[in-house]
Write a protein that holds these residues in place. Structure first.
Motif, PDB file in Angstrom:
ATOM      1  N   ASN A   1       0.824  -1.206   0.000  1.00 55.91           N
ATOM      2  CA  ASN A   1       0.000   0.000   0.000  1.00 55.91           C
ATOM      3  C   ASN A   1       0.860   1.259   0.000  1.00 55.91           C
ATOM      4  OD1 ASN A   1      -1.963   1.970   0.383  1.00 55.91           O
ATOM      5  ND2 ASN A   1      -2.248   1.481   2.551  1.00 55.91           N
ATOM      6  N   ARG A   2       0.777   2.047  -1.047  1.00 55.63           N
ATOM      7  CA  ARG A   2       1.611   3.247  -1.153  1.00 55.63           C
ATOM      8  C   ARG A   2       1.333   4.261  -0.043  1.00 55.63           C
ATOM      9  NH1 ARG A   2       1.150   4.086  -7.717  1.00 55.63           N
ATOM     10  NH2 ARG A   2       2.915   2.747  -8.284  1.00 55.63           N
ATOM     11  N   LEU A   3       0.123   4.250   0.501  1.00 53.16           N
ATOM     12  CA  LEU A   3      -0.198   5.191   1.571  1.00 53.16           C
ATOM     13  C   LEU A   3       0.638   4.925   2.815  1.00 53.16           C
ATOM     14  CD1 LEU A   3      -4.106   5.317   1.303  1.00 53.16           C
ATOM     15  CD2 LEU A   3      -2.439   6.903   0.330  1.00 53.16           C
ATOM     16  N   GLU A   4       1.100   3.691   2.984  1.00 44.69           N
ATOM     17  CA  GLU A   4       1.949   3.321   4.115  1.00 44.69           C
ATOM     18  C   GLU A   4       3.431   3.328   3.751  1.00 44.69           C
ATOM     19  OE1 GLU A   4       0.274  -0.108   6.466  1.00 44.69           O
ATOM     20  OE2 GLU A   4      -0.786  -0.392   4.556  1.00 44.69           O
ATOM     21  N   ASN A   5       3.709   3.452   2.470  1.00 42.09           N
ATOM     22  CA  ASN A   5       5.079   3.302   1.990  1.00 42.09           C
ATOM     23  C   ASN A   5       5.649   4.614   1.464  1.00 42.09           C
ATOM     24  OD1 ASN A   5       4.893   0.619   2.690  1.00 42.09           O
ATOM     25  ND2 ASN A   5       4.386  -0.084   0.641  1.00 42.09           N
ATOM     26  N   SER A   6       5.619   4.789   0.168  1.00 45.75           N
ATOM     27  CA  SER A   6       6.248   5.978  -0.426  1.00 45.75           C
ATOM     28  C   SER A   6       5.620   7.273   0.074  1.00 45.75           C
ATOM     29  CB  SER A   6       6.165   5.909  -1.952  1.00 45.75           C
ATOM     30  OG  SER A   6       4.829   5.771  -2.395  1.00 45.75           O
TER      31      SER A   6
END
Length: 450
Positions: free
Chosen positions: A387-392
């Motif tokens: 999940n990009r919201l938790e990553n990048s």
């Protein structure tokens, strides 16, 4: 009268009841109920298949059962509900199992687990399912959202979120790959042995291993409990998916570095850092006492005397340790969407409120991690989610608030299976369908020198 039930199905029932009704994680429940009760490797393999398959197909099984039962699913007795779920899974997805065996064991389990009045109900449900099973597959539907929901267990809100980030085609490929049972991978403790010596020693016990793309890591190809071996007790290896191992090489710890691992349990990244840095000083932190005891015990077993496991909340900044560490490991709590092949129950336990809480927590921890880092020091922010919201997005938002840190390219001493252009930007997103490991994200950040 003695009731005969397949030992594999008995174990699967106990595990699934633990997961569905008691809230256990599947991997922990499997260890609890299989290791001591099933000696036959084929029984172990079947039980694990039944467990993971049933959990992964839970949404589809609920839809099928709803169409077969005149009793609402939530009104069916918990024991009977579990029996029906994994019996329906066998009917729909396991063609090689004799139909009579599925029905007979389900009926006998009703009797054995104290619900003999449900025998006729269970028998009728399963025989109707056998007659209609050809109509149950939705895998070839053109509705990607339906396939993800009922075939792969992705709630609609998760599908919509991931579709917006990567597109339906990519997520469907990831979901399909996550159906396969994960391979057991281990990291060799090169402070005590070598990959070749460990592989030969295990081969002497008829345990087959296979090299991975990563130095000093092995896949275990035999259906055995590798953690009951003398080699494990002697600290020659520890369990670590290759995604986590890549994280250690990206960090590149050096002898003499002062290292802090902010959310360390079960300790794999601390152990790998200790091995790579030849047993340097590592503060291995977690908030759960029981998990820390496991870290301490494993560190002693591995001979990593430089690791100090302490109870500490990563959200609480220790001002006296500001800019004290050369390397920071920041493997934050996350949704776990990258490890659904290991913990498929994540998909139906996660909700949007929990996701919002996680991203808020991750933002606090990465901010503290940056404060702990020395000028010129390096940290790895990582998660086991896609999940990009938790990553990048977490990384970019954290760096936007400060001018003293920046992303730097990730360099590795080996080639990944596929090209990852994002490495040059200081990030790496690993995928089960292309990289053969857990879905895993990491970012490499350097504190600017004064």
């Amino acid at each position: 009268m003695k009731i005969n039930i397949s030992p594999a199905r008995t174990a699967a029932y106990k595990i699934l009841f633990d997961v569905f009704e008691n809230g256990a994680f599947s991997n922990i429940a499997i260890n609890r109920h299989i290791d001591l009760s099933l000696k036959n490797p084929n029984d172990r393999k079947l039980a694990v298949h039944l467990v993971y398959g049933t959990i992964k197909k839970k949404n589809r099984l609920e839809a099928v059962l709803s169409g077969l039962s005149n009793i609402p699913i939530d009104k069916i007795h918990p024991s009977i509900r579990v029996i029906l779920f994994f019996s329906l899974y066998q009917i729909i997805y396991m063609d090689k199992i004799p139909e009579y065996a599925i029905v007979n064991d389900a009926v006998n389990m009703c009797k054995f687990y104290g619900q003999p009045s449900a025998v006729s109900f269970v028998n009728a449900i399963l025989r109707n399912a056998l007659r209609q099973k050809a109509s149950y597959s939705v895998r070839n539907s053109s509705d990607a959202m339906l396939v993800l929901d009922e075939e792969y267990g992705f709630p609609r809100w998760i599908s919509e979120m991931l579709f917006s980030q990567y597109g339906a085609e990519k997520i469907l490929k990831f979901a399909k790959a996550s159906e396969d049972a994960p391979e057991v991978s281990i990291k060799v403790n090169t402070l005590k042995t070598t990959e070749a010596i460990l592989a030969d020693s295990l081969a002497g016990k008829e345990i087959v291993t296979e090299k991975t793309i990563i130095p000093d890591s092995l896949f275990i190809k035999s259906s055995v409990n590798i953690f009951m071996t003398e080699e494990y007790r002697n600290g020659w290896f520890f369990a670590q998916d290759i995604s986590g191992t890549i994280c250690g090489y990206a960090l590149d710890p050096q002898p003499g570095d002062r290292i802090i691992d902010l959310c360390s349990a079960p300790g794999g990244k601390s152990f790998h850092a200790g091995i790579l840095s030849h047993n340097t000083d590592i503060l291995s932190c977690d908030i759960v006492t029981k998990k820390l005891e496991l870290v301490k015990r494993s560190a002693r077993q591995l001979g990593l005397s430089g690791i100090r496991a302490v109870k500490r909340d990563a959200v609480v900044m220790r001002a006296e340790e500001k800019e004290l560490y050369d390397r920071v490991i920041c493997d934050v709590p996350c949704s776990g969407l990258g490890v659904i092949r290991r913990k498929p129950e994540i998909l139906y336990r996660l909700n949007e409120d929990h996701m919002a809480d996680l991203t808020a927590l991750q933002s606090k921890i990465i901010a503290n991690a940056l404060d702990y880092l020395k000028p010129g020091g390096t940290m790895i922010y990582s998660t086991c989610t896609i999940n990009r919201l938790e990553n990048s997005e977490i990384v970019r938002k954290a760096l936007a608030k400060r001018q003293d840190a920046e992303l730097v390219p990730i360099t590795l001493p080996f080639q990944l299976p596929v090209n990852h252009p994002e490495l040059s930007d200081g990030m790496l997103q690993l995928w089960t369908d292309t990289d053969g490991c857990d879905g895993f994200f990491m970012a490499k950040i350097r504190k600017k020198s004064v």
